[in-house]
Motif scaffolding. Sequence first.
Motif, PDB file in Angstrom:
ATOM      1  N   ARG A  48       0.732  -1.197   0.077  1.00 14.19           N
ATOM      2  CA  ARG A  48      -0.082   0.057  -0.148  1.00 14.19           C
ATOM      3  C   ARG A  48       0.817   1.221   0.043  1.00 14.19           C
ATOM      4  O   ARG A  48       0.529   2.323  -0.793  1.00 14.19           O
ATOM      5  CB  ARG A  48      -0.915  -0.146   1.231  1.00 14.19           C
ATOM      6  CG  ARG A  48      -1.705   1.372   1.548  1.00 14.19           C
ATOM      7  CD  ARG A  48      -2.764   1.247   2.442  1.00 14.19           C
ATOM      8  NE  ARG A  48      -2.157   1.068   3.654  1.00 14.19           N
ATOM      9  CZ  ARG A  48      -1.665   2.207   4.421  1.00 14.19           C
ATOM     10  NH1 ARG A  48      -1.768   3.372   3.736  1.00 14.19           N
ATOM     11  NH2 ARG A  48      -1.165   2.037   5.453  1.00 14.19           N
ATOM     12  N   LYS A  49       2.074   1.331   0.821  1.00 11.90           N
ATOM     13  CA  LYS A  49       2.788   2.570   0.993  1.00 11.90           C
ATOM     14  C   LYS A  49       3.459   2.614  -0.608  1.00 11.90           C
ATOM     15  O   LYS A  49       3.811   3.826  -0.851  1.00 11.90           O
ATOM     16  CB  LYS A  49       3.902   2.451   2.024  1.00 11.90           C
ATOM     17  CG  LYS A  49       3.521   2.135   3.543  1.00 11.90           C
ATOM     18  CD  LYS A  49       2.906   3.571   3.883  1.00 11.90           C
ATOM     19  CE  LYS A  49       2.322   3.505   5.354  1.00 11.90           C
ATOM     20  NZ  LYS A  49       3.741   3.641   6.449  1.00 11.90           N
ATOM     21  N   SER A  51       2.243   1.886  -3.281  1.00 18.38           N
ATOM     22  CA  SER A  51       1.656   2.457  -4.216  1.00 18.38           C
ATOM     23  C   SER A  51       1.041   3.867  -3.980  1.00 18.38           C
ATOM     24  O   SER A  51       0.789   4.612  -5.066  1.00 18.38           O
ATOM     25  CB  SER A  51       0.051   1.672  -4.119  1.00 18.38           C
ATOM     26  OG  SER A  51      -0.619   2.251  -2.998  1.00 18.38           O
ATOM     27  N   GLU A  52       1.584   4.456  -2.871  1.00 21.18           N
ATOM     28  CA  GLU A  52       1.569   5.900  -2.539  1.00 21.18           C
ATOM     29  C   GLU A  52       2.930   6.783  -2.885  1.00 21.18           C
ATOM     30  O   GLU A  52       2.727   7.936  -2.880  1.00 21.18           O
ATOM     31  CB  GLU A  52       0.795   5.934  -1.088  1.00 21.18           C
ATOM     32  CG  GLU A  52      -0.241   5.444  -0.787  1.00 21.18           C
ATOM     33  CD  GLU A  52      -0.607   5.320   0.546  1.00 21.18           C
ATOM     34  OE1 GLU A  52       0.299   5.887   1.298  1.00 21.18           O
ATOM     35  OE2 GLU A  52      -1.703   5.220   0.952  1.00 21.18           O
ATOM     36  N   SER A  53       4.026   6.043  -3.028  1.00 21.02           N
ATOM     37  CA  SER A  53       5.143   6.744  -3.083  1.00 21.02           C
ATOM     38  C   SER A  53       6.074   5.869  -4.195  1.00 21.02           C
ATOM     39  O   SER A  53       5.748   4.666  -4.499  1.00 21.02           O
ATOM     40  CB  SER A  53       5.886   6.694  -1.678  1.00 21.02           C
ATOM     41  OG  SER A  53       6.113   5.442  -1.372  1.00 21.02           O
TER      42      SER A  53
END
Length: 265
Positions: A48-49, A51-53
């Motif tokens: 998830r992280k 996908s955000e960075s």
Amino acid sequence: MPIQIQEDKLASVLIIDDGAVTRQALKIFFQRLYFTVITANDGLEGLRKLSESTPALIILDLLMPNFDGMKTLRAMKQRQPNSSIPVIVVSAHTDRQHVVAAVEAGAHAVLSKPFNEDTLHKKVVELLGEEFVKNVKKQSLLRESNKFSPSRFTAEDQRRLTLRLAKHFISLFDDKRKKISSAIELKHSSQLVKVAHDLKGSGTTVGYEDITFLGAELEDIAKADPVDWPKVEECFGRIKARFTEIADDVQRKIQESNQQQAMSS
């Protein structure tokens, strides 16, 4: 040959590890190299992280709950543009079988846990390139709003951080003690292996190598078939006694540090 990385990935590293002590130690290590640090407690959170960075580097543990390191690694390599991000596996499981499996899944390097700072630093430079790492520092020093100021990071700061890490390590033991007690009561060997594995991977990180050895001993006993439960209890008794000694030692060092700080101020 260093991996080619875009400039927008310059200053961040993603650390995915369920061990709080190891995760914090890795965070401190990369902050000292001027990287911005993103952390995740397990593989699902790590994805998830991600996908955000877009980090320059990923540090990954293998043995984690919910979604282990191998599944996470394979999922990363199937996603664009994440597939080109270099991954360093840092794990207590570095026998040949696990190393080969990790490399085949896409890892660029596999290092043993507890990690050696010099070895990890050399591998980071090897993968990212010396100029890239220097540029991370240069860019970080230009940011006036940077909350973590490595330019003021001294040997005394390192000592204080190590003490804080050790104090955190001790605070987590109450939860580990309950899990080991429950595993012994229920004869739950797999739960015992997980807790012992975490102890093995974090003891040396905070300066207590004997905890790493005791964790390894407990893990070996828990993996035996059949498990010698009286032997488990004997080893657990030594671990509890050692943690009591460590708690006293850390408290003494904190008091000494506070006294020295008061005298110098």
